[in-house]
Write an enzyme that holds these catalytic residues in place. Sequence first.
Site, PDB file in Angstrom:
ATOM      1  N   ARG A 108      -8.093  10.900  -5.930  1.00 47.89           N
ATOM      2  CA  ARG A 108      -9.308  10.218  -5.457  1.00 47.89           C
ATOM      3  C   ARG A 108     -10.472  11.184  -5.289  1.00 47.89           C
ATOM      4  O   ARG A 108     -11.637  10.768  -5.337  1.00 47.89           O
ATOM      5  CB  ARG A 108      -9.020   9.492  -4.141  1.00 47.89           C
ATOM      6  CG  ARG A 108      -8.393   8.125  -4.322  1.00 47.89           C
ATOM      7  CD  ARG A 108      -9.407   7.085  -4.803  1.00 47.89           C
ATOM      8  NE  ARG A 108     -10.152   6.524  -3.693  1.00 47.89           N
ATOM      9  CZ  ARG A 108     -11.434   6.688  -3.489  1.00 47.89           C
ATOM     10  NH1 ARG A 108     -12.142   7.423  -4.320  1.00 47.89           N
ATOM     11  NH2 ARG A 108     -12.028   6.124  -2.457  1.00 47.89           N
TER      12      ARG A 108
ATOM     13  N   ARG B 272       0.819  -1.224   0.000  1.00 52.97           N
ATOM     14  CA  ARG B 272       0.000   0.000   0.000  1.00 52.97           C
ATOM     15  C   ARG B 272       0.843   1.262   0.000  1.00 52.97           C
ATOM     16  O   ARG B 272       0.476   2.254   0.633  1.00 52.97           O
ATOM     17  CB  ARG B 272      -0.947   0.045   1.217  1.00 52.97           C
ATOM     18  CG  ARG B 272      -2.106  -0.906   1.161  1.00 52.97           C
ATOM     19  CD  ARG B 272      -3.276  -0.328   0.370  1.00 52.97           C
ATOM     20  NE  ARG B 272      -4.169  -1.398  -0.032  1.00 52.97           N
ATOM     21  CZ  ARG B 272      -5.257  -1.764   0.656  1.00 52.97           C
ATOM     22  NH1 ARG B 272      -5.589  -1.133   1.735  1.00 52.97           N
ATOM     23  NH2 ARG B 272      -5.997  -2.756   0.225  1.00 52.97           N
TER      24      ARG B 272
ATOM     25  N   TYR C  46     -13.755 -13.257   0.700  1.00 54.62           N
ATOM     26  CA  TYR C  46     -14.559 -12.099   0.272  1.00 54.62           C
ATOM     27  C   TYR C  46     -15.755 -12.544  -0.567  1.00 54.62           C
ATOM     28  O   TYR C  46     -16.852 -12.001  -0.437  1.00 54.62           O
ATOM     29  CB  TYR C  46     -13.712 -11.109  -0.525  1.00 54.62           C
ATOM     30  CG  TYR C  46     -12.832 -10.245   0.343  1.00 54.62           C
ATOM     31  CD1 TYR C  46     -13.372  -9.193   1.086  1.00 54.62           C
ATOM     32  CD2 TYR C  46     -11.469 -10.476   0.443  1.00 54.62           C
ATOM     33  CE1 TYR C  46     -12.578  -8.400   1.894  1.00 54.62           C
ATOM     34  CE2 TYR C  46     -10.655  -9.683   1.249  1.00 54.62           C
ATOM     35  CZ  TYR C  46     -11.218  -8.651   1.970  1.00 54.62           C
ATOM     36  OH  TYR C  46     -10.429  -7.871   2.778  1.00 54.62           O
TER      37      TYR C  46
ATOM     38  N   ASP D 261      -6.397  -4.016  -7.486  1.00 56.99           N
ATOM     39  CA  ASP D 261      -6.942  -4.576  -6.253  1.00 56.99           C
ATOM     40  C   ASP D 261      -7.147  -6.075  -6.432  1.00 56.99           C
ATOM     41  O   ASP D 261      -7.481  -6.520  -7.541  1.00 56.99           O
ATOM     42  CB  ASP D 261      -8.271  -3.905  -5.888  1.00 56.99           C
ATOM     43  CG  ASP D 261      -8.640  -4.175  -4.438  1.00 56.99           C
ATOM     44  OD1 ASP D 261      -8.273  -3.357  -3.574  1.00 56.99           O
ATOM     45  OD2 ASP D 261      -9.246  -5.235  -4.160  1.00 56.99           O
TER      46      ASP D 261
ATOM     47  N   ARG E 162      -3.995   6.250   0.433  1.00 56.55           N
ATOM     48  CA  ARG E 162      -4.578   7.474   0.997  1.00 56.55           C
ATOM     49  C   ARG E 162      -3.659   8.294   1.879  1.00 56.55           C
ATOM     50  O   ARG E 162      -3.962   9.449   2.150  1.00 56.55           O
ATOM     51  CB  ARG E 162      -5.843   7.113   1.788  1.00 56.55           C
ATOM     52  CG  ARG E 162      -7.030   6.850   0.893  1.00 56.55           C
ATOM     53  CD  ARG E 162      -8.145   6.165   1.643  1.00 56.55           C
ATOM     54  NE  ARG E 162      -7.663   4.876   2.123  1.00 56.55           N
ATOM     55  CZ  ARG E 162      -8.424   3.992   2.763  1.00 56.55           C
ATOM     56  NH1 ARG E 162      -9.685   4.277   3.015  1.00 56.55           N
ATOM     57  NH2 ARG E 162      -7.921   2.839   3.150  1.00 56.55           N
TER      58      ARG E 162
HETATM   59  O1  CP3 Z   1       0.151   0.296  -3.191  1.00 52.68           O
HETATM   60  C1  CP3 Z   1      -0.362  -0.863  -3.242  1.00 52.68           C
HETATM   61  O2  CP3 Z   1      -0.201  -1.704  -2.343  1.00 52.68           O
HETATM   62  C2  CP3 Z   1      -1.067  -1.263  -4.509  1.00 52.68           C
HETATM   63  C3  CP3 Z   1      -2.454  -1.294  -4.540  1.00 52.68           C
HETATM   64  C4  CP3 Z   1      -3.320  -2.285  -3.776  1.00 52.68           C
HETATM   65  C5  CP3 Z   1      -4.667  -1.974  -3.471  1.00 52.68           C
HETATM   66  N1  CP3 Z   1      -5.245  -3.093  -2.947  1.00 52.68           N
HETATM   67  C6  CP3 Z   1      -5.352  -0.681  -3.746  1.00 52.68           C
HETATM   68  C7  CP3 Z   1      -6.407  -0.275  -2.787  1.00 52.68           C
HETATM   69  C8  CP3 Z   1      -3.093  -3.592  -3.349  1.00 52.68           C
HETATM   70  C9  CP3 Z   1      -1.808  -4.412  -3.375  1.00 52.68           C
HETATM   71  C10 CP3 Z   1      -4.321  -4.088  -2.825  1.00 52.68           C
HETATM   72  C11 CP3 Z   1      -4.495  -5.474  -2.327  1.00 52.68           C
HETATM   73  C12 CP3 Z   1      -5.688  -5.792  -1.550  1.00 52.68           C
HETATM   74  N2  CP3 Z   1      -6.968  -5.346  -1.717  1.00 52.68           N
HETATM   75  C13 CP3 Z   1      -5.711  -6.741  -0.490  1.00 52.68           C
HETATM   76  C14 CP3 Z   1      -4.539  -7.545  -0.034  1.00 52.68           C
HETATM   77  C15 CP3 Z   1      -3.630  -6.724   0.779  1.00 52.68           C
HETATM   78  C16 CP3 Z   1      -4.124  -6.414   2.141  1.00 52.68           C
HETATM   79  O3  CP3 Z   1      -4.256  -5.223   2.448  1.00 52.68           O
HETATM   80  O4  CP3 Z   1      -4.324  -7.380   2.887  1.00 52.68           O
HETATM   81  C17 CP3 Z   1      -7.012  -6.799   0.014  1.00 52.68           C
HETATM   82  C18 CP3 Z   1      -7.511  -7.643   1.161  1.00 52.68           C
HETATM   83  C19 CP3 Z   1      -7.810  -5.923  -0.796  1.00 52.68           C
HETATM   84  C20 CP3 Z   1      -9.264  -5.664  -0.678  1.00 52.68           C
HETATM   85  C21 CP3 Z   1      -9.533  -4.273  -0.306  1.00 52.68           C
HETATM   86  N3  CP3 Z   1      -9.385  -3.183  -1.153  1.00 52.68           N
HETATM   87  C22 CP3 Z   1      -9.995  -3.778   0.930  1.00 52.68           C
HETATM   88  C23 CP3 Z   1     -10.254  -4.637   2.158  1.00 52.68           C
HETATM   89  C24 CP3 Z   1     -10.118  -2.395   0.807  1.00 52.68           C
HETATM   90  C25 CP3 Z   1     -10.674  -1.433   1.807  1.00 52.68           C
HETATM   91  C26 CP3 Z   1      -9.793  -1.221   2.939  1.00 52.68           C
HETATM   92  C27 CP3 Z   1      -9.356   0.197   3.001  1.00 52.68           C
HETATM   93  O5  CP3 Z   1      -8.152   0.392   3.241  1.00 52.68           O
HETATM   94  O6  CP3 Z   1     -10.205   1.075   2.838  1.00 52.68           O
HETATM   95  C28 CP3 Z   1      -9.701  -2.039  -0.491  1.00 52.68           C
HETATM   96  C29 CP3 Z   1      -9.618  -0.678  -1.032  1.00 52.68           C
HETATM   97  C30 CP3 Z   1      -8.301  -0.266  -1.585  1.00 52.68           C
HETATM   98  N4  CP3 Z   1      -7.556  -0.974  -2.476  1.00 52.68           N
HETATM   99  C31 CP3 Z   1      -7.624   0.938  -1.289  1.00 52.68           C
HETATM  100  C32 CP3 Z   1      -6.432   0.940  -2.034  1.00 52.68           C
HETATM  101  C33 CP3 Z   1      -5.353   1.990  -2.101  1.00 52.68           C
HETATM  102  C34 CP3 Z   1      -8.158   1.976  -0.315  1.00 52.68           C
HETATM  103  C35 CP3 Z   1      -8.055   3.363  -0.812  1.00 52.68           C
HETATM  104  C36 CP3 Z   1      -9.162   4.019  -1.532  1.00 52.68           C
HETATM  105  O7  CP3 Z   1     -10.376   3.808  -1.288  1.00 52.68           O
HETATM  106  O8  CP3 Z   1      -8.784   4.876  -2.343  1.00 52.68           O
END
Ligand code: CP3
Length: 326
Positions: A23, A10, A136, A59, A14
């Site tokens: 965003r 990540r 999920y 994602d 954000r």
């Molecule tokens: O910089 C990076 O790591 C690359 C981008 C990336 C995202 N998601 C973008 C994202 C990566 C590698 C992921 C993987 C991901 N997505 C995982 C595995 C990694 C982990 O964190 O365990 C999982 C479980 C997901 C599913 C997911 N996507 C969730 C649970 C959420 C919401 C949680 C939150 O932080 O709000 C997301 C949203 C998401 N995916 C965001 C980002 C940057 C949140 C930011 C936004 O809404 O702009």
Amino acid sequence: MDATPVWFMRQAGRYLPEYRALRDKHSLLELCHTPDLAAHVTLQPIRRFAVDAAILFADILLPFEPLGLGLSFAAGEGPRIARPIRDAAAVRALPILEPEESLGYVLEAARLVARELPPHVPLVGFAGAPFTLASYAIEGGASKTFTRTKTFMYQTPEAWHLLLDRFADFTGRYLAAQARAGARALQLFDSWVGCLSPADYRRYVLPHSRKALSLAAAADVPVIHFGTGTGPFLEDFAGAGGDVVGIDWRIPLDAAWGRLRNGQGIQGNLDPAALLAPREVLRRQVREVLDRAGGRSGHVFNLGHGVVPETSPDAVAFVVEQVHGG
Ligand code: CP3
């Protein structure tokens, strides 16, 4: 390379003001769906920090769209799956996906990023592991207890194994496709697998992770196998495969490394919350991870999970300096 390489899960997200600015104009899915924007976001942390890898902006849940499950992200609530998988018929009805057709926009973003990156910064491609995807797909969103997932696993084991096999097959081929598009390393995210007992990991998950990892290995780039809470069954987790095993902070890095297979590297394992601590506490915690790695080659410095939104970018820059300074 002399210094330990470092990047952050990540690292695009954000906590970066330039990410928040984008965003404000685009939803998360819009960013993912638009290769130019996804490539731009991938490069944001590369412009700011001397990190040693870029992780593709995408994602793990994107495959749910072409699978017809209905994916959305509600502000502040995380993912929502409109049509979760709740029975064997739903598993059998899943289409077989070709990564190039169904997620071509992710592969296009990878090609754009690979072209832009300096040669010393490899692009990391990624996908969700069979268990974490299934959790999920079955829960319909985030869960703390994974009750529906485990009920499905125990009550309908045949459908469970079919579902995980489908995810393993797709994820393995999707990872290999990302390598063909320019990713020079791949990471399999099994973020929530630590909710299982060791016996259940072995029986219900391990063969499927092994399949996904072996399909990815065919791409001939290093594969990182990441999970959290894997301490109780780390030998089995590592045994499923991966050139590098990603661990979280709940287990000391040296103790974990001794339990991997011969030749496997290790990635981790600073607590993301350490970036919220005063500098001297953060410095001590980074030092402890490096000391436990003892300068052995095969350590990739990272957090034990993703950067949290409350993090200051200065703290990330500080960790990069500390790691590169040795
Ligand atoms: O910089 C990076 O790591 C690359 C981008 C990336 C995202 N998601 C973008 C994202 C990566 C590698 C992921 C993987 C991901 N997505 C995982 C595995 C990694 C982990 O964190 O365990 C999982 C479980 C997901 C599913 C997911 N996507 C969730 C649970 C959420 C919401 C949680 C939150 O932080 O709000 C997301 C949203 C998401 N995916 C965001 C980002 C940057 C949140 C930011 C936004 O809404 O702009």
